[in-house]
Scaffold this motif. Structure first.
Motif, PDB file in Angstrom:
ATOM      1  N   ASP A 223       0.807  -1.220   0.000  1.00 47.31           N
ATOM      2  CA  ASP A 223       0.000   0.000   0.000  1.00 47.31           C
ATOM      3  C   ASP A 223       0.844   1.277   0.000  1.00 47.31           C
ATOM      4  O   ASP A 223       0.315   2.369   0.229  1.00 47.31           O
ATOM      5  N   THR A 224       2.138   1.148  -0.236  1.00 55.04           N
ATOM      6  CA  THR A 224       2.989   2.332  -0.347  1.00 55.04           C
ATOM      7  C   THR A 224       2.727   3.005  -1.691  1.00 55.04           C
ATOM      8  O   THR A 224       3.049   2.451  -2.742  1.00 55.04           O
ATOM      9  N   THR A 225       2.148   4.174  -1.660  1.00 50.18           N
ATOM     10  CA  THR A 225       1.782   4.863  -2.897  1.00 50.18           C
ATOM     11  C   THR A 225       3.020   5.458  -3.566  1.00 50.18           C
ATOM     12  O   THR A 225       4.068   5.645  -2.946  1.00 50.18           O
ATOM     13  N   ARG A 226       2.851   5.787  -4.834  1.00 51.16           N
ATOM     14  CA  ARG A 226       3.947   6.434  -5.561  1.00 51.16           C
ATOM     15  C   ARG A 226       4.293   7.771  -4.921  1.00 51.16           C
ATOM     16  O   ARG A 226       5.476   8.124  -4.810  1.00 51.16           O
ATOM     17  N   ASP A 227       3.302   8.511  -4.477  1.00 50.31           N
ATOM     18  CA  ASP A 227       3.558   9.801  -3.850  1.00 50.31           C
ATOM     19  C   ASP A 227       4.341   9.648  -2.544  1.00 50.31           C
ATOM     20  O   ASP A 227       5.243  10.445  -2.257  1.00 50.31           O
ATOM     21  N   ARG A 228       3.998   8.633  -1.753  1.00 46.67           N
ATOM     22  CA  ARG A 228       4.730   8.431  -0.506  1.00 46.67           C
ATOM     23  C   ARG A 228       6.173   8.034  -0.794  1.00 46.67           C
ATOM     24  O   ARG A 228       7.100   8.544  -0.155  1.00 46.67           O
ATOM     25  N   PHE A 229       6.348   7.131  -1.763  1.00 43.77           N
ATOM     26  CA  PHE A 229       7.705   6.712  -2.104  1.00 43.77           C
ATOM     27  C   PHE A 229       8.514   7.904  -2.609  1.00 43.77           C
ATOM     28  O   PHE A 229       9.686   8.080  -2.249  1.00 43.77           O
ATOM     29  N   LEU A 230       7.893   8.739  -3.435  1.00 42.30           N
ATOM     30  CA  LEU A 230       8.576   9.932  -3.940  1.00 42.30           C
ATOM     31  C   LEU A 230       8.960  10.878  -2.807  1.00 42.30           C
ATOM     32  O   LEU A 230      10.038  11.492  -2.833  1.00 42.30           O
ATOM     33  N   ALA A 231       8.083  11.007  -1.810  1.00 44.73           N
ATOM     34  CA  ALA A 231       8.413  11.853  -0.666  1.00 44.73           C
ATOM     35  C   ALA A 231       9.660  11.323   0.034  1.00 44.73           C
ATOM     36  O   ALA A 231      10.563  12.096   0.403  1.00 44.73           O
ATOM     37  N   TRP A 232       9.722  10.008   0.230  1.00 44.70           N
ATOM     38  CA  TRP A 232      10.909   9.417   0.848  1.00 44.70           C
ATOM     39  C   TRP A 232      12.152   9.667   0.003  1.00 44.70           C
ATOM     40  O   TRP A 232      13.212   9.985   0.531  1.00 44.70           O
ATOM     41  N   VAL A 233      12.010   9.506  -1.311  1.00 42.06           N
ATOM     42  CA  VAL A 233      13.129   9.752  -2.220  1.00 42.06           C
ATOM     43  C   VAL A 233      13.645  11.181  -2.057  1.00 42.06           C
ATOM     44  O   VAL A 233      14.853  11.452  -2.138  1.00 42.06           O
TER      45      VAL A 233
END
Length: 274
Positions: A223-233
């Motif tokens: 359930d890790t969204t693309r937006d959340r992953f991008l925020a981490w990046v």
């Protein structure tokens, strides 16, 4: 003081058809490939875990925008799916294996494991992967180490290291706590066993000031969204280590220890190590 966030990503299975029990912690091959490309597209340099560990111990500094890839448990899809995707991009990673769960779909596996049945790596595959990625330890049976009696925890930590080093023929330095669960006593056992580093979860960024025996990671889930992953990046969306242990973490540990005393869920650990 503000520290540079270092995302240490934690993956489990990368599969399009995982067993139901691990599905919430599984990323599809398509999404995983997209995430690897997002790292490159946003200028992150994936470095080996040992490079982060060296910097934590006063060694050479990290690059400007580092990231680390780690994988827990030892699912078979690491050999068939993950390794080719990493190799195609020239990316390093650390694979933490639960030694008692290795061997395929047989049940119980070699030393018995608390993990439910799933396709797992074989020892032959682990030896092959040892040429491509760093192999680390994740205990023998995947227990909650901070809820175990001291001697049982010691056997899990030391037995895993001995088995890996005997099989691979070289020193193995990287350890990961099952479920991320640890406390001061468990960390002391890890250090005494000779592990050079240990990763937890903590749902936060690591940094150049993180604790080498409690490195913070960000768990990538279904359930890790693309937006959340991008925020981490981009270094956002999570705390940066070092930070104190959360009150709810201590409360959850107390509850788990109480349940362990009532239910005795670790009887499987009486199986002798091989």
């Amino acid at each position: 003081m503000t520290y540079q966030p270092v995302p240490v990503f934690l993956y489990h299975s990368v599969s399009a058809d995982p067993p139901s029990w691990i599905a919430p912690f599984t990323v599809s091959p398509r999404v995983f490939a997209e995430q690897l490309d997002l790292l490159a597209d946003n200028g992150l340099e994936v470095v080996p875990l040992r490079r982060l560990v060296a910097s934590l111990r006063g060694g050479p500094p990290l690059p400007a925008r580092p990231a680390v890839l780690t994988f827990d448990d030892g699912f078979a899809d690491f050999h068939s799916t993950v390794a080719p995707l990493l190799a195609a991009r020239g990316l390093p990673a650390t694979l933490y294996v639960t030694t008692g769960a290795l061997g395929g779909l047989s049940w119980p596996p070699e030393n018995a494991s608390l993990l439910p049945p799933a396709p797992m790596l074989t020892w032959r595959q682990v030896r092959e992967l040892d040429l491509l990625v760093e192999i680390g330890g994740h205990t023998r049976a995947h227990p909650q180490l901070d809820a175990l009696p001291r001697q049982a925890a010691r056997e899990e930590i030391e037995g895993c290291k001995a088995r890996l080093e005997d099989t691979l023929g070289h020193r193995v330095d990287a350890f990961a706590y099952p479920h991320g669960y640890n406390d001061r006593a468990v960390r002391r056992l890890v250090e005494e066993a000779g592990w050079a580093s240990a990763t937890a979860v903590r749902y936060g960024f690591s940094s150049g000031a993180d604790e080498v025996l409690r490195i913070a990671r960000l768990m990538v889930r279904a359930d890790t969204t693309r937006d959340r992953f991008l925020a981490w990046v981009r270094g956002a969306g999570a705390p940066v280590a070092p930070f104190p242990e959360r009150t709810r973490t201590r409360a959850w540990r107390g509850y788990r220890r109480l349940r362990a005393g009532i239910d005795h869920p670790y009887a499987v650990l009486s199986t002798p190590a091989r």
